[in-house]
Design a protein around this motif. Structure first.
Motif, PDB file in Angstrom:
ATOM      1  N   GLU A 103       0.831  -1.141  -0.066  1.00  0.00           N
ATOM      2  CA  GLU A 103      -0.040   0.235  -0.044  1.00  0.00           C
ATOM      3  C   GLU A 103       0.789   1.066  -0.038  1.00  0.00           C
ATOM      4  N   LEU A 104       1.991   1.125   0.602  1.00  0.00           N
ATOM      5  CA  LEU A 104       2.885   2.377   0.928  1.00  0.00           C
ATOM      6  C   LEU A 104       3.473   2.775  -0.659  1.00  0.00           C
ATOM      7  N   VAL A 105       4.006   1.454  -1.416  1.00  0.00           N
ATOM      8  CA  VAL A 105       4.544   1.732  -2.556  1.00  0.00           C
ATOM      9  C   VAL A 105       3.438   2.184  -3.502  1.00  0.00           C
ATOM     10  N   GLY A 106       2.356   1.648  -3.468  1.00  0.00           N
ATOM     11  CA  GLY A 106       1.145   2.015  -4.305  1.00  0.00           C
ATOM     12  C   GLY A 106       0.854   3.591  -4.196  1.00  0.00           C
ATOM     13  N   SER A 107       0.610   3.920  -3.042  1.00  0.00           N
ATOM     14  CA  SER A 107       0.450   5.320  -2.865  1.00  0.00           C
ATOM     15  C   SER A 107       1.581   6.185  -3.085  1.00  0.00           C
ATOM     16  N   ARG A 108       2.691   5.851  -2.988  1.00  0.00           N
ATOM     17  CA  ARG A 108       4.196   6.555  -3.411  1.00  0.00           C
ATOM     18  C   ARG A 108       4.145   6.965  -4.916  1.00  0.00           C
ATOM     19  N   ILE A 109       3.817   5.773  -5.705  1.00  0.00           N
ATOM     20  CA  ILE A 109       3.811   5.897  -7.218  1.00  0.00           C
ATOM     21  C   ILE A 109       2.649   6.673  -7.707  1.00  0.00           C
ATOM     22  N   LYS A 110       1.413   6.636  -6.923  1.00  0.00           N
ATOM     23  CA  LYS A 110       0.333   7.474  -7.406  1.00  0.00           C
ATOM     24  C   LYS A 110       0.605   8.873  -7.034  1.00  0.00           C
ATOM     25  N   LYS A 111       1.177   9.104  -5.961  1.00  0.00           N
ATOM     26  CA  LYS A 111       1.580  10.593  -5.587  1.00  0.00           C
ATOM     27  C   LYS A 111       2.408  11.200  -6.521  1.00  0.00           C
ATOM     28  N   ILE A 112       3.576  10.449  -6.705  1.00  0.00           N
ATOM     29  CA  ILE A 112       4.585  11.015  -7.549  1.00  0.00           C
ATOM     30  C   ILE A 112       4.241  11.091  -9.138  1.00  0.00           C
ATOM     31  N   ARG A 113       3.373  10.296  -9.567  1.00  0.00           N
ATOM     32  CA  ARG A 113       2.709  10.320 -10.882  1.00  0.00           C
ATOM     33  C   ARG A 113       1.765  11.726 -11.078  1.00  0.00           C
ATOM     34  N   LYS A 114       1.045  11.809 -10.061  1.00  0.00           N
ATOM     35  CA  LYS A 114       0.145  12.926 -10.207  1.00  0.00           C
ATOM     36  C   LYS A 114       0.914  14.030 -10.160  1.00  0.00           C
ATOM     37  N   GLU A 115       1.787  14.310  -9.089  1.00  0.00           N
ATOM     38  CA  GLU A 115       2.765  15.368  -8.945  1.00  0.00           C
ATOM     39  C   GLU A 115       3.334  15.987 -10.284  1.00  0.00           C
ATOM     40  N   LYS A 116       3.766  14.768 -11.171  1.00  0.00           N
ATOM     41  CA  LYS A 116       4.615  15.045 -12.309  1.00  0.00           C
ATOM     42  C   LYS A 116       3.441  15.111 -13.359  1.00  0.00           C
ATOM     43  N   LYS A 117       2.190  15.119 -13.233  1.00  0.00           N
ATOM     44  CA  LYS A 117       1.188  15.167 -14.299  1.00  0.00           C
ATOM     45  C   LYS A 117       1.225  14.266 -15.148  1.00  0.00           C
ATOM     46  N   ILE A 118       1.423  13.055 -15.029  1.00  0.00           N
ATOM     47  CA  ILE A 118       1.683  11.748 -15.803  1.00  0.00           C
ATOM     48  C   ILE A 118       0.383  11.096 -15.788  1.00  0.00           C
ATOM     49  N   THR A 119      -0.428  10.568 -16.810  1.00  0.00           N
ATOM     50  CA  THR A 119      -1.529   9.915 -16.739  1.00  0.00           C
ATOM     51  C   THR A 119      -1.116   8.421 -16.577  1.00  0.00           C
ATOM     52  N   ARG A 120      -1.863   7.659 -16.026  1.00  0.00           N
ATOM     53  CA  ARG A 120      -1.609   6.287 -16.112  1.00  0.00           C
ATOM     54  C   ARG A 120      -1.156   5.578 -17.420  1.00  0.00           C
ATOM     55  N   VAL A 131       2.366  10.134   6.958  1.00  0.00           N
ATOM     56  CA  VAL A 131       1.054  10.712   6.791  1.00  0.00           C
ATOM     57  C   VAL A 131       0.757  11.870   5.864  1.00  0.00           C
ATOM     58  N   LEU A 132       1.973  12.893   5.767  1.00  0.00           N
ATOM     59  CA  LEU A 132       1.847  13.879   5.063  1.00  0.00           C
ATOM     60  C   LEU A 132       2.283  13.509   3.677  1.00  0.00           C
ATOM     61  N   SER A 133       3.227  12.412   3.378  1.00  0.00           N
ATOM     62  CA  SER A 133       3.539  12.113   2.241  1.00  0.00           C
ATOM     63  C   SER A 133       2.566  11.534   1.250  1.00  0.00           C
ATOM     64  N   ASN A 134       1.399  11.039   1.919  1.00  0.00           N
ATOM     65  CA  ASN A 134       0.269  10.836   1.231  1.00  0.00           C
ATOM     66  C   ASN A 134      -0.454  11.868   0.268  1.00  0.00           C
ATOM     67  N   GLY A 135      -0.115  13.266   0.854  1.00  0.00           N
ATOM     68  CA  GLY A 135      -0.868  14.341   0.296  1.00  0.00           C
ATOM     69  C   GLY A 135      -2.259  14.467   0.257  1.00  0.00           C
ATOM     70  N   ASP A 136      -2.974  13.663   1.263  1.00  0.00           N
ATOM     71  CA  ASP A 136      -4.211  13.623   1.290  1.00  0.00           C
ATOM     72  C   ASP A 136      -4.587  14.492   2.354  1.00  0.00           C
ATOM     73  N   ASN A 137      -5.891  15.269   2.159  1.00  0.00           N
ATOM     74  CA  ASN A 137      -6.602  16.023   3.405  1.00  0.00           C
ATOM     75  C   ASN A 137      -7.028  15.130   4.498  1.00  0.00           C
ATOM     76  N   CYS A 138      -6.695  15.346   5.763  1.00  0.00           N
ATOM     77  CA  CYS A 138      -7.076  14.774   6.750  1.00  0.00           C
ATOM     78  C   CYS A 138      -6.745  15.754   8.207  1.00  0.00           C
ATOM     79  N   ILE A 139      -7.471  14.978   9.166  1.00  0.00           N
ATOM     80  CA  ILE A 139      -7.308  15.628  10.523  1.00  0.00           C
ATOM     81  C   ILE A 139      -6.358  14.915  11.352  1.00  0.00           C
ATOM     82  N   ILE A 140      -5.342  15.574  11.922  1.00  0.00           N
ATOM     83  CA  ILE A 140      -4.207  15.083  12.697  1.00  0.00           C
ATOM     84  C   ILE A 140      -4.149  15.469  13.897  1.00  0.00           C
ATOM     85  N   SER A 141      -4.115  14.336  15.073  1.00  0.00           N
ATOM     86  CA  SER A 141      -3.917  14.582  16.350  1.00  0.00           C
ATOM     87  C   SER A 141      -2.524  14.116  16.736  1.00  0.00           C
ATOM     88  N   THR A 142      -1.843  15.084  17.243  1.00  0.00           N
ATOM     89  CA  THR A 142      -0.457  15.164  17.567  1.00  0.00           C
ATOM     90  C   THR A 142      -0.249  14.812  18.990  1.00  0.00           C
TER      91      THR A 142
END
Length: 311
Positions: free
Chosen positions: A30-47, A201-212
């Protein structure tokens, strides 16, 4: 009979270990998948384009990004090359560091200590003023008993985004309760784990509520990261309110055999106050219902702009 009992015990132990391995493998994929998806979207590359460039089928990339594709090292290397990143960036537990980041780290290493501090302060100011960088990740800070969990869960329902407790993420990462983590790793080890989980948590780039954790403001690098990437809310309560809420939760440890517990709590609040005040907004929580507190947070104009920008 004894041999049967022992055999059953061994079988259960083997089964538990197998389940733990499977769970760990699932989290890794799941970590690898989310990392690939995040970088792909950041670089504006379609699947589809990534598929053409990497030679990996579009269907398999979809499985990979969803955390269901058991990728080989060779295929992972092909995907990394097409994304123009090093393969280790896709599999590291820490937040990814790309070429530009390495260049900046090299430049920073050549600066004097004072120049680095000035650069850091300027960068944090710019990041905090940029809605694109902060999205609307809301970080709740404050001492234990401030109401971070109850308010965080309420905000999560209203905004329909995940609620993440960093302490629970630490427990999942280490597979142990927080009490054991402090005994095993100590305060410094806990803070290292806290920063790692925050980065994840932040590397996913998703909106969320974080309790520290209440002490995150004492770990400067972790707190700087929080300030620059999240909309921070200090849930402020009086020392008595903090103590009453903790005791109401059934935890008598703060006062057990300690006649100076309240004085110590006051000292901690005074010591951390200047750090807590760096938050974007402060909300007093004494005697307030979590619904009211959540409404006060969402009424802030800066946060509304962040939400509108993201939507």
């Amino acid at each position: 009979m004894l041999e049967t009992v022992q055999s059953n015990g061994i079988d259960r132990e083997s089964s538990d270990k197998r389940k733990t391995r499977e769970s760990t493998n699932t989290e890794f994929l799941e970590l690898v998948g989310s990392r690939i998806k995040k970088i792909r979207k950041e670089k504006k590359i379609t699947r589809k384009l990534l598929s053409e460039q990497s030679g990996v089928s579009e269907r398999y990339l979809a499985l990979l990004e969803s955390g269901k594709g058991n990728v080989s090292i060779a295929l992972l290397r092909q995907v990394a090359q097409s994304l123009d990143v090093e393969p280790e960036i896709l599999v590291s537990n820490s937040a990814p560091i790309n070429g530009e980041s390495r260049l900046l780290l090299g430049l920073l290493a050549g600066l004097t200590s004072n120049d680095r501090l000035r650069f850091k302060d300027q960068l944090l100011r710019e990041l905090r003023n940029s809605p694109a960088n902060r999205s609307y990740r809301i970080a709740l800070i404050g001492l234990r008993g401030a109401g971070k969990t109850t308010v965080g869960e309420r905000l999560s329902i209203i905004l329909n985004i995940p609620f993440v407790e960093i302490d629970r993420e630490i427990e999942k990462l280490v597979d142990a309760p927080l009490s054991e983590i402090f005994i095993t790793y100590g305060q410094e080890g806990y803070r290292n784990l806290e920063k790692t989980c925050l980065e994840n948590v932040l590397s996913n780039g998703d909106n969320c509520i974080i309790s520290t954790g209440g002490s995150i403001v004492q770990e400067q690098s972790a707190y700087d990261l929080l300030l620059s990437t999240c909309y921070n809310v200090w849930l402020k309560a009086s020392p008595k309110e903090h103590m009453d809420r903790v005791v109401a939760q059934g935890d008598l440890r703060p006062i057990a055999g300690n006649s100076k517990a309240m004085e110590q709590l006051k000292e901690i609040l005074i010591k951390r106050q200047s750090s807590y005040e760096k938050a974007d907004v402060t909300v007093a929580t004494d005697g307030k219902d979590p619904h009211i507190i959540a409404s006060q947070i969402l009424a802030d104009r800066t946060l509304r702009k962040l939400i509108q920008h993201t939507n």
